[in-house]
Design an enzyme around this catalytic site. Structure first.
Site, mmCIF file in Angstrom:
data_model
loop_
_atom_site.group_PDB
_atom_site.id
_atom_site.type_symbol
_atom_site.label_atom_id
_atom_site.label_comp_id
_atom_site.label_asym_id
_atom_site.label_seq_id
_atom_site.Cartn_x
_atom_site.Cartn_y
_atom_site.Cartn_z
ATOM 1 C CG ASP A 115 33.361 28.305 -8.362
ATOM 2 O OD1 ASP A 115 32.203 28.695 -8.912
ATOM 3 O OD2 ASP A 115 33.725 27.118 -8.405
ATOM 4 C CG ASP A 181 26.665 26.170 -10.830
ATOM 5 O OD1 ASP A 181 25.933 25.911 -11.635
ATOM 6 O OD2 ASP A 181 27.017 25.348 -9.837
HETATM 7 N N1 GLY Z 1 28.311 25.916 -7.819
HETATM 8 C C1 GLY Z 1 28.433 24.353 -7.294
HETATM 9 C C2 GLY Z 1 27.291 23.816 -6.794
HETATM 10 O O1 GLY Z 1 26.085 24.521 -6.749
HETATM 11 O O2 GLY Z 1 27.174 22.890 -6.408
#
Ligand code: GLY
Length: 401
Positions: A115, A181
């Site tokens: 992330d 994501d």
């Molecule tokens: N990237 C984690 C979410 O969208 O909850």
């Protein structure tokens, strides 16, 4: 004579009062003023504490949850302050945005999750765009270097989550899980190539996007949340969900990440396949029979209790922001993308989703969902709903100028 002049004046005044247009404020201006006030209250709280606190959401006790720099959501509040500065021109926000951004700079060295793109590009990416400091560039490049340590040769993807240790990810039997994501982390890599001249980063981004294009999507245009790859031979081991209702359901935020992420990849590469992907997933959402009239998706479009399932404002704001960009791309009927985004944004800016000032933990939007399968953050404010809402407002204003 005198009384008739007075009567005539009174009549004129009355007529003027009736016909002069009331000062009308459009919803966009209201939305910006509201966000400035609400986030301003949070800034006051942070500044009064004498340290940097990074707001994310509300706990079940109703307290604001503040995170550390390694949390995937740590870049959104600093990024929101940058957008607020851009939206209002209020220069008092500049040193604050800079301070909050610098406070998470250590994230540039994170290698234990994917992330870092969210974290560094929402904060330092906006800093570099709006008020660059010489070191911003170094942070972005170092973050890209860190992210690339997670690239796995056989499957040609960036591994999203580690699977060793005691985390819930490690209980699923995955080897190399990649979540949709992860498309959002690629913008950082394209930026790092532009800033450094080193094409390694964009090559990793393109490899990841291509494999995601190949494996993550269903024929109807929707996407899976998690694809688990074999580290050894690169084949797909599982098509799963982590945060959606079921493996084969359409988790709304996942669809939003796909639409946004592939739009960015199209912008960065000009590869038409990415644009077509974003369009197809958007049309899946748009035409979904469970899409509510106000266009704020349910947390999962296949959740069993619809219409009594929670909505997810974060998915809506991510999609709206992506659609403003899509409306500038070579798509059929671009105005329809913008109109759809405007409709989402009007819903979000209404009392149904925008919190009264001082309430909702000083977050702008209500009614988002973190993860229902983990019984976590259900029908709460989320800092990334606010971030993409502000970004969408900024994109809308820019388009209309
Ligand atoms: N990237 C984690 C979410 O969208 O909850």
């Amino acid at each position: 004579m005198k009384s008739s002049i007075i009567a005539a004046c009174a009549a004129l005044l009355a007529a003027t009062a009736c016909t002069s247009p009331e000062k009308k404020t459009d919803w966009t201006t209201n939305a910006i003023e509201n966000a400035r006030t609400q986030i301003g209250l949070e800034i006051d709280t942070i500044e009064a504490s004498g340290k940097f606190m990074n707001p994310v959401t509300l706990t079940t006790n109703g307290d604001v949850y503040y995170c550390g720099y390694a949390d995937w959501r740590s870049g959104f509040f600093p990024g929101s302050v940058w957008y607020l500065y851009e939206l209002t021109g209020d220069t008092t926000l500049l040193p604050l945005a800079r301070k909050y951004t610098e406070a998470i700079s250590e994230a540039q060295n994170l290698t234990w999750h994917h992330d870092i793109g969210f974290i560094i590009y929402c904060s330092f990416g906006n800093a570099f765009r709006l008020a660059p400091q010489p070191t911003d560039k170094d942070v972005i490049i170092q973050a890209a270097r860190s992210l690339c340590t997670r690239f796995r040769e056989k499957p040609q993807v960036i591994q999203s989550w580690d699977v060793k240790g005691n985390s819930w990810q490690s209980e699923r039997g995955w080897e190399c899980p990649v979540i949709i994501d992860n498309m959002m982390n690629l913008e950082l890599l394209f930026a790092a190539t532009r800033l450094s001249g080193d094409s390694t980063y964009s090559r990793v981004a393109i490899a990841h996007a291509n494999r995601t294009l190949q494996e993550h999507f269903r024929p109807d245009g929707s996407c899976y949340h998690v694809i688990d790859y074999s580290i050894e031979d690169g084949t797909v081991r599982h098509r799963h969900t982590a945060q959606g209702y079921a493996h084969e359901s359409a988790w709304s935020r996942g669809q939003a990440w796909a639409i946004y992420g592939f739009t960015v990849c199209y912008r960065e590469t000009g590869d038409r396949r990415y644009l077509d992907r974003a369009i197809k997933t958007f049309h899946f959402m748009k035409n979904h029979p469970n899409m509510p009239d106000d266009l704020i998706p349910y947390w999962d479009m296949d959740a069993p209790g619809i219409p009594d399932e929670p909505r997810d404002a974060s998915s809506a704001s991510i999609i709206a922001s992506a659609l403003y960009e899509l409306s500038t791309c070579p798509v059929e009927k671009p105005q329809e993308y913008k109109d759809y985004a405007d409709r989402i944004m009007q819903s979000l800016a209404s009392d149904s989703y925008t919190a009264p000032i001082g309430e909702n933990g000083r977050f702008v939007l209500m009614h988002s969902v973190g993860s229902i399968p983990h019984n976590s953050e259900i029908d709460v404010p989320l800092n990334y709903a606010d971030y993409y809402y502000l970004e969408a407002l900024q994109r809308k204003l820019k388009l209309e100028q």
